[in-house]
Design a protein around this motif. Structure first.
Motif, mmCIF file in Angstrom:
data_model
loop_
_atom_site.group_PDB
_atom_site.id
_atom_site.type_symbol
_atom_site.label_atom_id
_atom_site.label_comp_id
_atom_site.label_asym_id
_atom_site.label_seq_id
_atom_site.Cartn_x
_atom_site.Cartn_y
_atom_site.Cartn_z
ATOM 1 N N LEU A 148 0.833 -1.203 0.000
ATOM 2 C CA LEU A 148 0.000 0.000 0.000
ATOM 3 C C LEU A 148 0.870 1.256 0.000
ATOM 4 O O LEU A 148 0.562 2.252 -0.669
ATOM 5 N N GLN A 149 1.966 1.220 0.755
ATOM 6 C CA GLN A 149 2.889 2.355 0.786
ATOM 7 C C GLN A 149 3.513 2.575 -0.593
ATOM 8 O O GLN A 149 3.715 3.719 -1.026
ATOM 9 N N ASP A 150 3.815 1.482 -1.279
ATOM 10 C CA ASP A 150 4.358 1.597 -2.645
ATOM 11 C C ASP A 150 3.331 2.263 -3.558
ATOM 12 O O ASP A 150 3.679 3.123 -4.379
ATOM 13 N N ALA A 151 2.069 1.849 -3.401
ATOM 14 C CA ALA A 151 1.003 2.427 -4.230
ATOM 15 C C ALA A 151 0.832 3.912 -3.909
ATOM 16 O O ALA A 151 0.603 4.733 -4.805
ATOM 17 N N LYS A 152 0.990 4.242 -2.634
ATOM 18 C CA LYS A 152 0.862 5.639 -2.197
ATOM 19 C C LYS A 152 1.933 6.507 -2.856
ATOM 20 O O LYS A 152 1.659 7.606 -3.360
ATOM 21 N N LYS A 153 3.162 5.994 -2.882
ATOM 22 C CA LYS A 153 4.275 6.747 -3.505
ATOM 23 C C LYS A 153 4.013 6.900 -4.997
ATOM 24 O O LYS A 153 4.260 7.966 -5.581
ATOM 25 N N ALA A 154 3.502 5.842 -5.599
ATOM 26 C CA ALA A 154 3.213 5.890 -7.038
ATOM 27 C C ALA A 154 2.108 6.915 -7.321
ATOM 28 O O ALA A 154 2.147 7.614 -8.332
ATOM 29 N N ARG A 155 1.134 6.996 -6.411
ATOM 30 C CA ARG A 155 0.042 7.969 -6.576
ATOM 31 C C ARG A 155 0.598 9.398 -6.480
ATOM 32 O O ARG A 155 0.157 10.302 -7.195
ATOM 33 N N GLN A 156 1.557 9.593 -5.610
ATOM 34 C CA GLN A 156 2.192 10.910 -5.495
ATOM 35 C C GLN A 156 2.885 11.282 -6.804
ATOM 36 O O GLN A 156 2.878 12.445 -7.217
ATOM 37 N N ALA A 157 3.468 10.287 -7.454
ATOM 38 C CA ALA A 157 4.117 10.535 -8.739
ATOM 39 C C ALA A 157 3.087 10.947 -9.798
ATOM 40 O O ALA A 157 3.353 11.809 -10.641
ATOM 41 N N VAL A 158 1.908 10.328 -9.744
ATOM 42 C CA VAL A 158 0.838 10.683 -10.693
ATOM 43 C C VAL A 158 0.391 12.116 -10.430
ATOM 44 O O VAL A 158 0.185 12.906 -11.362
ATOM 45 N N HIS A 159 0.243 12.437 -9.148
ATOM 46 C CA HIS A 159 -0.165 13.789 -8.765
ATOM 47 C C HIS A 159 0.847 14.814 -9.269
ATOM 48 O O HIS A 159 0.484 15.857 -9.853
ATOM 49 N N ALA B 192 -8.549 24.632 -20.794
ATOM 50 C CA ALA B 192 -7.584 24.773 -19.704
ATOM 51 C C ALA B 192 -8.308 24.832 -18.352
ATOM 52 O O ALA B 192 -7.846 24.258 -17.358
ATOM 53 N N LYS B 193 -9.433 25.498 -18.344
ATOM 54 C CA LYS B 193 -10.204 25.599 -17.101
ATOM 55 C C LYS B 193 -10.670 24.217 -16.647
ATOM 56 O O LYS B 193 -10.586 23.870 -15.479
ATOM 57 N N GLN B 194 -11.147 23.414 -17.612
ATOM 58 C CA GLN B 194 -11.587 22.049 -17.279
ATOM 59 C C GLN B 194 -10.436 21.216 -16.751
ATOM 60 O O GLN B 194 -10.583 20.439 -15.810
ATOM 61 N N ALA B 195 -9.275 21.361 -17.362
ATOM 62 C CA ALA B 195 -8.133 20.492 -17.025
ATOM 63 C C ALA B 195 -7.429 20.902 -15.744
ATOM 64 O O ALA B 195 -6.807 20.072 -15.088
ATOM 65 N N THR B 196 -7.521 22.184 -15.385
ATOM 66 C CA THR B 196 -6.716 22.662 -14.255
ATOM 67 C C THR B 196 -7.531 23.086 -13.042
ATOM 68 O O THR B 196 -6.969 23.513 -12.050
ATOM 69 N N SER B 197 -8.847 22.958 -13.131
ATOM 70 C CA SER B 197 -9.684 23.497 -12.038
ATOM 71 C C SER B 197 -9.571 22.693 -10.744
ATOM 72 O O SER B 197 -9.747 23.234 -9.667
ATOM 73 N N ILE B 198 -9.332 21.394 -10.846
ATOM 74 C CA ILE B 198 -9.250 20.596 -9.616
ATOM 75 C C ILE B 198 -7.894 19.902 -9.490
ATOM 76 O O ILE B 198 -7.273 19.558 -10.491
ATOM 77 N N SER B 199 -7.497 19.697 -8.253
ATOM 78 C CA SER B 199 -6.265 18.968 -7.976
ATOM 79 C C SER B 199 -6.615 17.477 -7.922
ATOM 80 O O SER B 199 -7.552 17.072 -7.241
ATOM 81 N N VAL B 200 -5.884 16.693 -8.696
ATOM 82 C CA VAL B 200 -6.246 15.272 -8.805
ATOM 83 C C VAL B 200 -5.170 14.366 -8.224
ATOM 84 O O VAL B 200 -3.998 14.747 -8.128
ATOM 85 N N PHE B 201 -5.578 13.154 -7.861
ATOM 86 C CA PHE B 201 -4.694 12.111 -7.321
ATOM 87 C C PHE B 201 -3.905 12.615 -6.110
ATOM 88 O O PHE B 201 -2.698 12.402 -6.004
ATOM 89 N N GLY B 202 -4.617 13.309 -5.216
ATOM 90 C CA GLY B 202 -3.967 13.810 -4.015
ATOM 91 C C GLY B 202 -3.662 12.701 -3.014
ATOM 92 O O GLY B 202 -4.032 11.540 -3.212
ATOM 93 N N ASP B 203 -3.009 13.103 -1.905
ATOM 94 C CA ASP B 203 -2.561 12.128 -0.897
ATOM 95 C C ASP B 203 -3.680 11.580 -0.026
ATOM 96 O O ASP B 203 -3.563 10.502 0.545
ATOM 97 N N ASP B 204 -4.773 12.357 0.096
ATOM 98 C CA ASP B 204 -5.803 12.028 1.088
ATOM 99 C C ASP B 204 -6.413 10.640 0.933
ATOM 100 O O ASP B 204 -6.676 9.960 1.910
ATOM 101 N N ALA B 205 -6.656 10.252 -0.317
ATOM 102 C CA ALA B 205 -7.407 9.012 -0.558
ATOM 103 C C ALA B 205 -6.732 7.788 0.054
ATOM 104 O O ALA B 205 -7.392 6.926 0.633
ATOM 105 N N LEU B 206 -5.399 7.697 -0.075
ATOM 106 C CA LEU B 206 -4.692 6.506 0.420
ATOM 107 C C LEU B 206 -4.002 6.760 1.755
ATOM 108 O O LEU B 206 -3.146 5.986 2.171
ATOM 109 N N SER B 207 -4.372 7.833 2.433
ATOM 110 C CA SER B 207 -3.720 8.114 3.717
ATOM 111 C C SER B 207 -4.163 7.088 4.754
ATOM 112 O O SER B 207 -5.244 6.493 4.646
#
Lengths: 179, 127
Positions: free
Chosen positions: A139-150, B98-113
């Motif tokens: 899961l930690q590996d997936a988390k790091k990979a997600r950060q790379a996507v971000h 550009a507005k559509q593509a940049t309006s939201i921050s995607v794949f943030g850290d929260d989901a897998l925290s």
């Protein structure tokens, strides 16, 4: 005697290095997940699995929608404008350069997402109740990979803004030439 | 070629001649399996698997996928003059995209925290 001494010394050094490396490896493993977290993982395994499935599906949808938009920006806007400017024998070098950066960063985004999805899928396949440590590490590996996507998506956002900036520069110089 | 190799080759070709149909079916199955392996390998390595919403795990979001026309922008023509009207038209299309593509921050850290997945030890202490 001297020879035996050297051999023993060499063996002793090798053993010492081995013990240090083993201790470090154990420390690394122990520092990754605590006992409380292991307990949490085992207790909430079903909920965690459901959350990961939801995240996995939502991310796929986002990837498809966003990917389509990113592709459309370069295929339907950037490239045609660059081509049109060139056909009219005007200077589009800055725009072309930014487009090239955007294309490279788009490829990076695609690769990063592919890697992330594979790691997340691998984590989801692990039974978190019976193998919580392995699950957590994956899961930690997936988390790091997600950060790379971000990070890749942020770079694409920067490229989109940069292209706009280059376009504004082109329009200014175009108007100056017209005068 | 040695006499043993010649004898083996003759035996093999006699066997194939005698069981042509079975050999043909077996070869066809083998080639089909090989091609399936190649295509599955391409499917996984090319990134197509990540975009394929028909996969079993994506059934919940399949219906939410929008038509192509809703997320793509109208194509800008690559031929024609460059004038104020053209540039204004491009600016309008680009700003919308550009507005559509940049309006939201995607794949943030929260989901897998750890907190959102209920793995955080703070939750254990709180109990």
């Amino acid at each position: 005697m001297k020879y035996i001494g050297r051999v023993l010394l060499t063996l002793g050094i090798m053993m010492g290095v081995g013990i240090v490396l083993q201790a470090k490896a154990l420390a690394d493993t122990n520092s990754k997940v605590t006992d409380e977290q292991l307990l949490q993982i085992k207790q909430n395994c079903t909920d965690i699995d459901a959350s990961l499935m939801r995240i996995h599906a939502d991310d796929a949808l986002l990837r498809v929608e966003l990917g389509r938009l990113y592709e459309s920006i370069i295929t339907d806007l950037m490239a045609p404008l660059n081509s049109r400017i060139s056909i009219n024998r005007l200077d589009s070098s800055t725009l072309v350069s930014t487009t090239s950066d955007y294309q490279n960063d788009l490829n990076t985004f695609r690769s990063a997402y592919q890697n992330y999805e594979q790691l997340l899928s691998a984590a989801m396949k692990i039974d978190c109740k019976n193998e919580p440590v392995k699950f957590y590490e994956k899961l930690q590996d997936a988390k790091k990979a997600r950060q790379a996507v971000h990070k890749a998506s942020l770079q694409l956002t920067a490229d989109i803004k940069q292209y706009k900036h280059s376009f504004d520069g082109f329009v200014s110089s175009f108007h100056k030439e017209q005068k | 070629m040695s006499p043993t190799e010649t004898h083996t080759d003759e035996h093999t070709s006699r066997y194939v001649s005698k069981h042509r149909f079975i050999v043909f079916i077996t070869s066809a199955i083998f080639v089909a399996m090989l091609l399936v392996l190649v295509s599955m390998s391409l499917y996984a390595s090319s990134g197509a698997a990540q975009l394929d919403l028909s996969r079993p795990g994506y059934s919940s979001v399949r219906a939410q996928a929008t038509e192509d026309t809703q997320t793509t922008v109208p194509a800008f023509s690559s031929t024609g003059p460059i004038d104020d009207q053209t540039l204004s038209d491009f600016r309008e299309r680009y700003d919308k995209a550009a507005k559509q593509a940049t309006s939201i921050s995607v794949f943030g850290d929260d989901a897998l925290s750890d907190a959102s997945l209920q793995i955080s030890p703070d939750r254990a202490q709180a109990r």
